[in-house]
Design a protein around this motif. Structure first.
Motif, short mmCIF file in Angstrom:
data_model
loop_
_atom_site.label_atom_id
_atom_site.label_comp_id
_atom_site.label_asym_id
_atom_site.label_seq_id
_atom_site.Cartn_x
_atom_site.Cartn_y
_atom_site.Cartn_z
N SER A 56 0.79 -1.26 -0.11
CA SER A 56 -0.11 -0.08 -0.03
C SER A 56 1.02 1.23 -0.24
CB SER A 56 -0.92 -0.11 1.28
OG SER A 56 -0.20 -0.19 2.53
N GLU A 57 2.17 1.02 0.46
CA GLU A 57 2.83 2.46 0.44
C GLU A 57 3.35 2.60 -0.82
OE1 GLU A 57 3.50 0.32 4.29
OE2 GLU A 57 3.39 -0.37 2.03
N PHE A 58 3.21 1.87 -1.83
CA PHE A 58 3.67 2.34 -3.29
C PHE A 58 2.20 3.04 -3.97
CE2 PHE A 58 6.63 -0.68 -2.61
CZ PHE A 58 7.78 -0.48 -3.10
N VAL A 59 2.72 4.19 -4.57
CA VAL A 59 1.71 4.99 -5.34
C VAL A 59 1.14 4.10 -6.49
CG1 VAL A 59 2.05 6.99 -3.81
CG2 VAL A 59 3.28 6.67 -6.34
N GLY A 60 1.93 3.42 -6.91
CA GLY A 60 1.75 2.77 -8.22
C GLY A 60 3.03 2.12 -8.99
N VAL A 61 2.90 1.81 -10.42
CA VAL A 61 4.16 1.44 -11.10
C VAL A 61 3.83 2.26 -12.55
CG1 VAL A 61 4.65 -0.57 -12.25
CG2 VAL A 61 3.82 -0.72 -10.20
N ALA A 62 5.30 2.41 -12.79
CA ALA A 62 5.43 3.45 -13.75
C ALA A 62 6.07 2.63 -15.13
CB ALA A 62 6.45 4.53 -13.69
N ASP A 63 5.63 2.58 -16.42
CA ASP A 63 6.43 1.88 -17.36
C ASP A 63 7.45 2.91 -17.94
OD1 ASP A 63 7.23 0.50 -19.70
OD2 ASP A 63 5.13 0.81 -20.71
N VAL A 64 8.65 2.40 -17.57
CA VAL A 64 9.95 3.00 -18.07
C VAL A 64 10.76 2.50 -18.90
CG1 VAL A 64 12.26 4.23 -16.99
CG2 VAL A 64 9.70 4.06 -15.45
N ARG A 65 10.73 2.74 -19.99
CA ARG A 65 11.51 2.02 -21.06
C ARG A 65 11.24 0.53 -21.16
NH1 ARG A 65 14.35 6.32 -22.45
NH2 ARG A 65 15.19 7.75 -20.59
N GLY A 66 9.76 0.37 -21.22
CA GLY A 66 9.34 -0.86 -21.39
C GLY A 66 9.57 -1.66 -20.02
N ARG A 67 10.04 -1.19 -18.98
CA ARG A 67 10.05 -1.93 -17.61
C ARG A 67 9.22 -1.51 -16.58
NH1 ARG A 67 16.01 -1.23 -15.27
NH2 ARG A 67 15.51 0.86 -15.52
N SER A 68 8.55 -2.45 -15.76
CA SER A 68 7.72 -1.80 -14.68
C SER A 68 8.40 -1.47 -13.53
CB SER A 68 6.71 -2.92 -14.51
OG SER A 68 5.81 -3.23 -15.83
N VAL A 69 8.21 -0.17 -13.15
CA VAL A 69 9.09 0.16 -11.74
C VAL A 69 8.09 0.73 -10.93
CG1 VAL A 69 10.68 2.13 -11.30
CG2 VAL A 69 10.97 0.89 -13.66
N PRO A 70 8.33 -0.13 -9.60
CA PRO A 70 7.33 0.54 -8.54
C PRO A 70 7.93 1.85 -8.04
CG PRO A 70 8.90 -1.38 -7.98
CD PRO A 70 8.95 -1.27 -9.42
N VAL A 71 6.79 2.38 -7.77
CA VAL A 71 7.06 3.98 -7.33
C VAL A 71 6.45 4.30 -5.99
CG1 VAL A 71 6.46 6.23 -8.07
CG2 VAL A 71 7.00 4.66 -9.86
N LEU A 72 7.38 4.96 -5.28
CA LEU A 72 7.06 5.63 -3.82
C LEU A 72 6.96 7.07 -4.04
CD1 LEU A 72 9.58 3.41 -1.69
CD2 LEU A 72 6.82 3.56 -1.25
N ASP A 73 6.11 7.66 -3.47
CA ASP A 73 5.94 8.96 -2.99
C ASP A 73 6.83 9.43 -1.97
OD1 ASP A 73 5.57 11.54 -2.03
OD2 ASP A 73 3.65 11.54 -2.85
N LEU A 74 8.25 9.83 -2.27
CA LEU A 74 9.42 9.99 -0.96
C LEU A 74 8.80 10.72 0.23
CD1 LEU A 74 11.95 8.77 -0.40
CD2 LEU A 74 13.05 10.79 -1.56
N GLY A 75 8.31 11.90 -0.38
CA GLY A 75 7.90 12.80 0.75
C GLY A 75 6.78 12.18 1.90
N LEU A 76 5.87 11.50 1.03
CA LEU A 76 4.84 10.82 2.02
C LEU A 76 5.51 9.56 2.80
CD1 LEU A 76 1.83 10.24 2.85
CD2 LEU A 76 1.89 8.68 0.67
N SER A 77 6.63 8.67 2.09
CA SER A 77 7.04 7.86 2.66
C SER A 77 8.15 8.31 3.85
CB SER A 77 8.04 7.17 1.72
OG SER A 77 7.35 6.64 0.69
N ILE A 78 8.48 9.33 3.94
CA ILE A 78 9.29 9.76 4.97
C ILE A 78 8.63 10.90 6.13
CG2 ILE A 78 11.48 9.28 3.66
CD1 ILE A 78 11.55 12.59 3.69
N ARG A 79 7.17 10.99 5.81
CA ARG A 79 6.38 11.77 6.34
C ARG A 79 7.09 13.29 6.42
NH1 ARG A 79 6.52 7.04 8.77
NH2 ARG A 79 8.00 7.50 10.25
N HIS A 80 7.50 13.93 5.51
CA HIS A 80 8.12 15.01 5.36
C HIS A 80 6.65 16.18 5.63
CE1 HIS A 80 10.30 18.44 4.06
NE2 HIS A 80 9.83 18.74 3.09
N PRO A 81 7.18 17.01 6.84
CA PRO A 81 6.14 17.85 7.12
C PRO A 81 5.91 19.15 6.08
CG PRO A 81 8.18 18.21 8.31
CD PRO A 81 8.67 16.97 7.54
#
Length: 317
Positions: A58-83
């Protein structure tokens, strides 16, 4: 080796020889400037479209298609709880930083990307001790008077995928019952990495001394030597990260080899950086072996090989 490969090796050793760290600087919303080791970065893209995959944490916001490769994606600010992160979906992070470390590829969404800078490692300092074990900072530094917080992206990912990082070794992966007690010196600025390595060593029946950067390790080894003890007899091996504040693993290895009282130490470099040139780097700086993070079983095999060598030599003496 190809010329391109040789050029990349030279680039890495030039930075190591001058004890410098290359950082990609970025923001997560607000004024605070952050950094990540540029050698963990494959590329930076404008935010692509994201799609969902079944079973994605659930921490991943989705998957991106990067040059034909599926890359799991995190929102870094959300992951570290950046104020300062803007919670408004209309102000979602605009850039995707595609990274490769710990044998995996993942993307981090950030608000803005600034530049790449080279910082002298002596100007990179451990983060302030705030009593928070879950801090995601691995170092702090300054560039042109502006504070840079260096994020431990390994810890960010490991806290989400901890079950994949933990491992129980097979019972046969242990020293013989009659083996003499042994110690291993572990040098790594990541709290997650230190914990993982300690877990492996404890399962192998070995005591670990844990330090957080190369400067601490070198000072400690010199103190052991000055007290009249042979560091190579106290420690069966040194397991060192490469990218660390104060002194990196390349420089630590070089200093160990230069000092006649330390030169006999066995050094295993253990790094999250990926790349086919790592074995060439090991040879160039004088380390004994290299293992990529993080495979607990592969690390255990390398450690056990060395420990069995030491145990055999001690029992034969």
């Amino acid at each position: 080796m190809t010329q391109d490969l040789l050029n990349r090796i030279d680039q890495r050793t030039r930075l190591a020889g001058h004890n410098r760290l290359a950082l990609l600087l970025f923001r997560l919303g607000g004024r605070q400037l952050f950094g990540v080791n540029v050698f963990k970065v494959q590329e930076v893209l404008r935010r692509p479209g994201l799609f969902q995959l079944p079973g994605l944490p659930s921490e991943f916001v989705g998957v991106a298609d990067v040059r034909g490769r599926s890359v799991p994606v995190l929102d870094l600010g959300l992951s570290i709880r950046h104020p300062e992160r803007d919670p408004n979906p209309e102000n979602a992070p605009n850039y995707l930083v595609v990274t490769e470390f710990n044998r995996s590829v993942q993307g981090f969404l950030v608000s803005g990307v600034e530049r790449i800078v080279n910082i002298a490692v002596e100007d990179i300092h451990p983060p302030p001790e705030l009593g928070a074990e879950n801090s995601y900072l691995t170092a702090v530094t300054r560039f042109q008077g502006e504070l840079i917080q260096v994020i431990d992206v390994e810890s960010v990912l490991a806290d989400i995928c901890q079950s994949r990082m933990d491992a129980t070794l097979a019972p046969e992966m242990a020293l013989p019952a009659d083996a003499p007690p042994m110690q291993v010196l572990v040098v790594d600025d990541s709290r997650v990495a230190r914990s993982q390595i300690r877990s492996v060593l404890e399962q192998l029946g070995v005591t670990a001394t844990l330090l957080s950067d190369g400067r601490q390790a070198l000072d400690h080894l010199l103190q052991v030597h000055a007290a009249g003890e042979n560091p190579a007899e106290r420690y069966a091996m040194v397991i060192s990260d490469i990218e660390m504040p104060a002194m990196d693993g390349y420089t630590l290895t070089t200093e160990i080899r230069r000092h006649p009282g330390l030169a006999g130490l066995y050094v295993l470099l253990h790094t999250s950086l990926s790349g086919v040139f790592n074995n060439a780097m090991v040879e160039r700086v004088g380390a004994n072996a290299f293992v990529a993070k993080y495979s607990p079983h592969e690390l255990a095999e390398h450690v056990l090989f060395r420990l069995n060598q030491v145990a055999a030599a001690q029992m034969a003496a």
